[in-house]
Design an enzyme around this catalytic site. Structure first.
Site, PDB file in Angstrom:
ATOM      1  N   ASN A 186       0.862  -1.175   0.023  1.00  0.00           N
ATOM      2  CA  ASN A 186      -0.009  -0.032   0.079  1.00  0.00           C
ATOM      3  C   ASN A 186       1.092   1.232  -0.162  1.00  0.00           C
ATOM      4  OD1 ASN A 186      -2.496  -1.262   0.220  1.00  0.00           O
ATOM      5  ND2 ASN A 186      -2.330  -1.702   2.516  1.00  0.00           N
ATOM      6  N   GLU A 188      -8.080  -3.308  -3.004  1.00  0.00           N
ATOM      7  CA  GLU A 188      -8.211  -2.700  -1.888  1.00  0.00           C
ATOM      8  C   GLU A 188      -8.150  -0.984  -1.816  1.00  0.00           C
ATOM      9  OE1 GLU A 188      -6.129  -5.059   1.055  1.00  0.00           O
ATOM     10  OE2 GLU A 188      -7.577  -6.428   1.325  1.00  0.00           O
ATOM     11  N   ASP A 203      -7.333 -14.897   2.169  1.00  0.00           N
ATOM     12  CA  ASP A 203      -6.317 -14.157   2.755  1.00  0.00           C
ATOM     13  C   ASP A 203      -5.583 -14.641   4.105  1.00  0.00           C
ATOM     14  OD1 ASP A 203      -4.762 -11.867   3.328  1.00  0.00           O
ATOM     15  OD2 ASP A 203      -6.585 -10.676   3.979  1.00  0.00           O
ATOM     16  N   GLU A 244       3.218 -16.221  -2.574  1.00  0.00           N
ATOM     17  CA  GLU A 244       3.279 -15.484  -1.321  1.00  0.00           C
ATOM     18  C   GLU A 244       2.722 -15.915   0.006  1.00  0.00           C
ATOM     19  OE1 GLU A 244       1.772 -11.246  -2.176  1.00  0.00           O
ATOM     20  OE2 GLU A 244       1.235 -10.908  -0.075  1.00  0.00           O
ATOM     21  N   GLU A 272      -0.941 -12.054  11.044  1.00  0.00           N
ATOM     22  CA  GLU A 272      -2.172 -11.249  11.168  1.00  0.00           C
ATOM     23  C   GLU A 272      -3.138 -11.922  11.309  1.00  0.00           C
ATOM     24  OE1 GLU A 272      -3.051  -9.457   7.346  1.00  0.00           O
ATOM     25  OE2 GLU A 272      -4.710  -8.527   7.930  1.00  0.00           O
ATOM     26  N   GLU A 285      -5.830 -23.213  15.984  1.00  0.00           N
ATOM     27  CA  GLU A 285      -6.909 -23.282  15.048  1.00  0.00           C
ATOM     28  C   GLU A 285      -8.184 -23.980  15.972  1.00  0.00           C
ATOM     29  OE1 GLU A 285      -6.072 -25.948  11.871  1.00  0.00           O
ATOM     30  OE2 GLU A 285      -7.690 -25.670  10.817  1.00  0.00           O
TER      31      GLU A 285
HETATM   32  O1  GCW Z   1      -4.667  -9.312   4.535  1.00  0.00           O
HETATM   33  C1  GCW Z   1      -5.046  -8.011   3.897  1.00  0.00           C
HETATM   34  C2  GCW Z   1      -4.609  -6.869   5.042  1.00  0.00           C
HETATM   35  C3  GCW Z   1      -4.043  -5.789   4.529  1.00  0.00           C
HETATM   36  C4  GCW Z   1      -2.867  -5.869   3.354  1.00  0.00           C
HETATM   37  C5  GCW Z   1      -3.654  -6.607   2.301  1.00  0.00           C
HETATM   38  C6  GCW Z   1      -2.766  -7.091   1.163  1.00  0.00           C
HETATM   39  C7  GCW Z   1      -0.977  -4.544   2.859  1.00  0.00           C
HETATM   40  O2  GCW Z   1      -5.372  -6.992   5.946  1.00  0.00           O
HETATM   41  O3  GCW Z   1      -3.421  -5.076   5.661  1.00  0.00           O
HETATM   42  O4  GCW Z   1      -2.507  -4.878   2.954  1.00  0.00           O
HETATM   43  O5  GCW Z   1      -4.051  -7.824   2.701  1.00  0.00           O
HETATM   44  O6  GCW Z   1      -2.051  -8.155   1.171  1.00  0.00           O
HETATM   45  O7  GCW Z   1      -2.464  -6.460   0.457  1.00  0.00           O
END
Ligand code: GCW
Length: 680
Positions: free
Chosen positions: A203, A286, A365, A387, A393, A511
């Site tokens: 970002n 996003e 995600d 990736e 997170e 989990e």
């Molecule tokens: O998982 C989401 C995250 C964002 C992140 C996005 C991404 C960097 O909550 O914070 O932004 O993925 O991977 O681009």
């Protein structure tokens, strides 16, 4: 001492070990090349030897009784040994280590200085593990060409999804003055063979857009630090840069002025950083700008940048995390899981050869449990990298222990069937599956300026293991885990057994008390820490669980759901489509079922939820006792750090347990078969 700052690169004295005499006999270095990376290897080796042996190594005049370091082409003795022994092809980054019985010397040789550096770190590992040097002969070569780290650091000093303090790179919209910390980070990364780093968040805000213009001198300083450790520097760029910092009125990738802007900017970068790696791009994702604004596709967007980088040998890494983040929760047709495949698969073959698509391991995600992304391996004519997310997170934010290596290992072993049986993700990632020239693995870093780098000391194992695993995906979880434990804490039987037990059980425990059976999320919106079952249920992000009074889960079948299962090939498609064969741990990812549905385990879904949450919270509490038992086996400071985190985890696991159990009891009205107490 006691801070964890040295991580796995501490070299305490071995004065009282029996290996000291054996090692002492080699405390001389024979090096003939003054290449920067080879000199890094020399200083790392000197540092390690001095720490362990108490005296720094001397310069050897002869190769006898010495450690000989060098490249095959640059160090005559190394070249000779290589030819005489015909070590199998070691490639550009591989190395050999050969113990010469006759001369009593150890030769670390490679085709390039970076190979010498990796071989040196390997030798240091052997020494720190206390292994004998007799018969030490080996050849290593990396499975993956690109072994990358992504920093999600912002120039204001914050780190997106960072759980270990603030950035070591930036502060107050400037570069940190003291870059010593960055150098030490480069050491950690190079020691596990990472060879590329993206220094800023995907970002990209206004200020970071200027990394490729105004801030170039500072970026060049960082590049120099990483260069000494054989790590190439990349920058995340803003697709709208031509507008944002270039004064143009468009960022349309087919507009000649825009294309020229990127060419000029890129030429400017290479003037200051001749070995610059290239760009990482998050576009149309996003709220980030991208080619869709101009009715162009992602091949148009990435090829424009690739064209600018091509003359200099640079590459574009283009992320596939593209989905509708403004979904209406009432819309049951749109399925975020489908998005990456639907957007990118049709573009196979349209990308330039210096473009690589970067694909998250799962379709949603980085959840605790997700199927493997069906896009991986599905584009034979396009370069791809996998990736991963080291920063925790969704896996406890480095307040809970969650050892990621077993999860990554499972992903790498997953068979896509893209070219029939045996088409594993590890082959797709390495490029071997389709013969792609550029390939590899990238991951989001988990470090910050906390003294121990990762906040939770045990989270260091994730960074260490990441590097080891991407060099060689054949390493077992046990091998990686044991190595990390010894390198970090030294040899101690009970310590080894206990830490291994904690690490290896950690992901299952986490989990158990979080979102059940692969359904994902149920976390507090935005922070993503802690339970909030309906937190995202009526939001725009496309992450729903659809729990009602009768059942739960997302129907992604072809028969009655979103059809996502059709993105999988052969047996995978059938396995996920059918309720009979879908694995329990992914059941709610693929199917909407009643709470009374019976799992392969023999339990109903609702009973599974109760059991897992009661047991998970109990097991989290038991970790505190296990760890307590290790007091006295390590520096008190280290022990205390982990104690505090485990206590927090145990408390927080109860919150998860109660919120989830109460939620489902209220929804379903079905009591726990074991009559445990559930709040109403
Ligand atoms: O998982 C989401 C995250 C964002 C992140 C996005 C991404 C960097 O909550 O914070 O932004 O993925 O991977 O681009």
């Amino acid at each position: 001492p006691g801070t964890g700052y040295q991580a796995w690169l501490g070299y305490p004295s071995i004065a009282s070990d029996k290996s000291i005499n054996e090692y002492m006999a080699y405390n001389r270095l024979h090096v003939t090349e003054d290449d920067e990376v080879i000199q890094t290897a020399v200083s790392e080796l000197s540092r390690g030897l001095e720490g362990m042996l108490g005296v720094p190594p001397t310069q050897a005049v002869q190769v006898e009784n010495a450690i000989v370091l060098g490249t095959i082409g640059g160090h005559p003795h190394v070249g000779l040994v290589f030819v005489e022994h015909q070590f199998e092809d070691i490639g550009p980054e591989g190395y050999f280590i050969w113990h010469d019985n006759e001369n009593q010397s150890i030769v670390v040789g490679a085709a390039t200085p970076s190979g010498v550096l990796y071989g040196t770190f390997h030798l240091l590992r052997v020494l720190r593990m206390g292994a004998s040097l007799e018969n030490l002969t080996l050849v290593e070569r990396p499975a993956n060409k690109l072994r990358m780290i992504n920093q999600w650091d912002n120039m204001d000093g914050s780190v997106e999804r960072g759980y270990a303090g603030t950035s070591i790179f930036y502060k107050d919209s400037r570069f940190s003055e003291d870059l010593g910390r960055v150098r030490d980070y480069a050491r950690l990364l190079a020691s596990v063979s990472v060879n590329a780093i993206v220094i800023n968040n995907v970002n990209v805000h206004k200020v970071e857009s200027k990394l490729i213009t105004e801030f170039l001198p500072q970026v060049a300083r960082l590049a120099a630090i990483f260069r000494a450790y054989a790590i190439k520097l990349f920058v995340s760029v803003n697709f709208a840069s031509p507008i944002e910092i270039g004064g143009l009125s468009t960022a349309d990738p087919l507009d000649p002025a825009v294309r020229q802007w990127w060419k000029d900017a890129t030429a400017g970068i290479y003037q200051q950083i001749p070995d610059f790696g290239g760009f990482l791009v998050k576009a149309d994702s996003e709220h980030r700008p991208g080619p869709f604004t101009y009715n162009r596709d992602h091949a148009d967007g990435s090829n424009m940048l690739a064209e600018a980088l091509k003359p200099f040998g640079g590459i574009v890494i283009w992320r596939c995390f593209v989905y509708n983040c403004k979904q209406d929760w009432r819309d049951r047709k749109t399925d975020r899981a489908r998005a990456a495949y639907d957007h990118f698969k049709p573009l196979d073959g349209k990308f330039m050869d210096n473009v690589i698509l970067q694909i998250k391991n799962g379709p949603i995600d980085f959840q605790v449990r997700e199927p493997v992304s069906p896009l991986l391996g599905a584009m034979p004519s396009t370069n791809q990298v996998l990736e991963l997310q080291i920063t925790q997170e969704y896996t406890g934010q480095q307040r809970h222990v969650f050892y990621l290596i077993p999860q990554w290992k499972e992903i790498l072993e997953f068979d896509t069937y893209a070219k029939g049986e045996g088409s594993t993700i590890k082959l797709a990632a390495s490029g071997a599956l389709h013969g792609n020239p550029l390939a590899g693995i990238a991951a989001v870093s988990n470090i910050g300026d906390d003294l121990n780098w990762t906040g939770h000391l045990l989270a260091q194992a994730n960074l260490y293991g990441y590097g080891r695993l991407i060099w060689n995906p054949e390493l077992t979880v046990d091998e990686i885990t044991e190595e990390w434990i010894v390198l970090t804490f030294g040899h101690h039987e009970k310590l080894m057994a206990t830490i291994k037990q904690i690490l290896l059980s950690s992901s299952t425990i986490y989990e158990s008390y979080t979102a059940p059976l692969g359904v994902g999320f149920m976390v507090t919106p935005h922070t993503h820490y802690g339970p909030d079952v309906d937190g995202y249920e009526y939001a725009m992000w496309g992450t729903y669980h659809y729990a009602d009074w009768q059942g739960i889960g997302v129907d992604r079948t072809q028969a009655t759901g979103t059809g996502y299962t059709s993105q999988y090939l052969g047996p995978n498609c059938e396995r996920y489509e059918s309720l009979v064969t879908c694995p329990d741990d992914l059941l709610l990812f693929f199917h909407h079922v009643p709470y009374t549905h019976i799992l392969h385990s023999g339990k109903t879904v609702i009973q599974h939820i109760y059991d897992a949450h009661f047991e998970g919270a109990e097991q989290a509490a038991a970790l505190v006792d296990l760890w307590a038992d290790l007091s006295g086996t390590m520096e008190a400071g280290l022990h205390k750090q982990v104690t505090e985190r485990l206590m927090e985890q145990a408390e927080h696991a109860k919150e998860w347990r109660d919120r989830i159990n109460t939620y489902f009891y209220r929804k379903s009205g079905i009591a726990d078969g074991l009559h445990r107490f559930i709040h109403l």
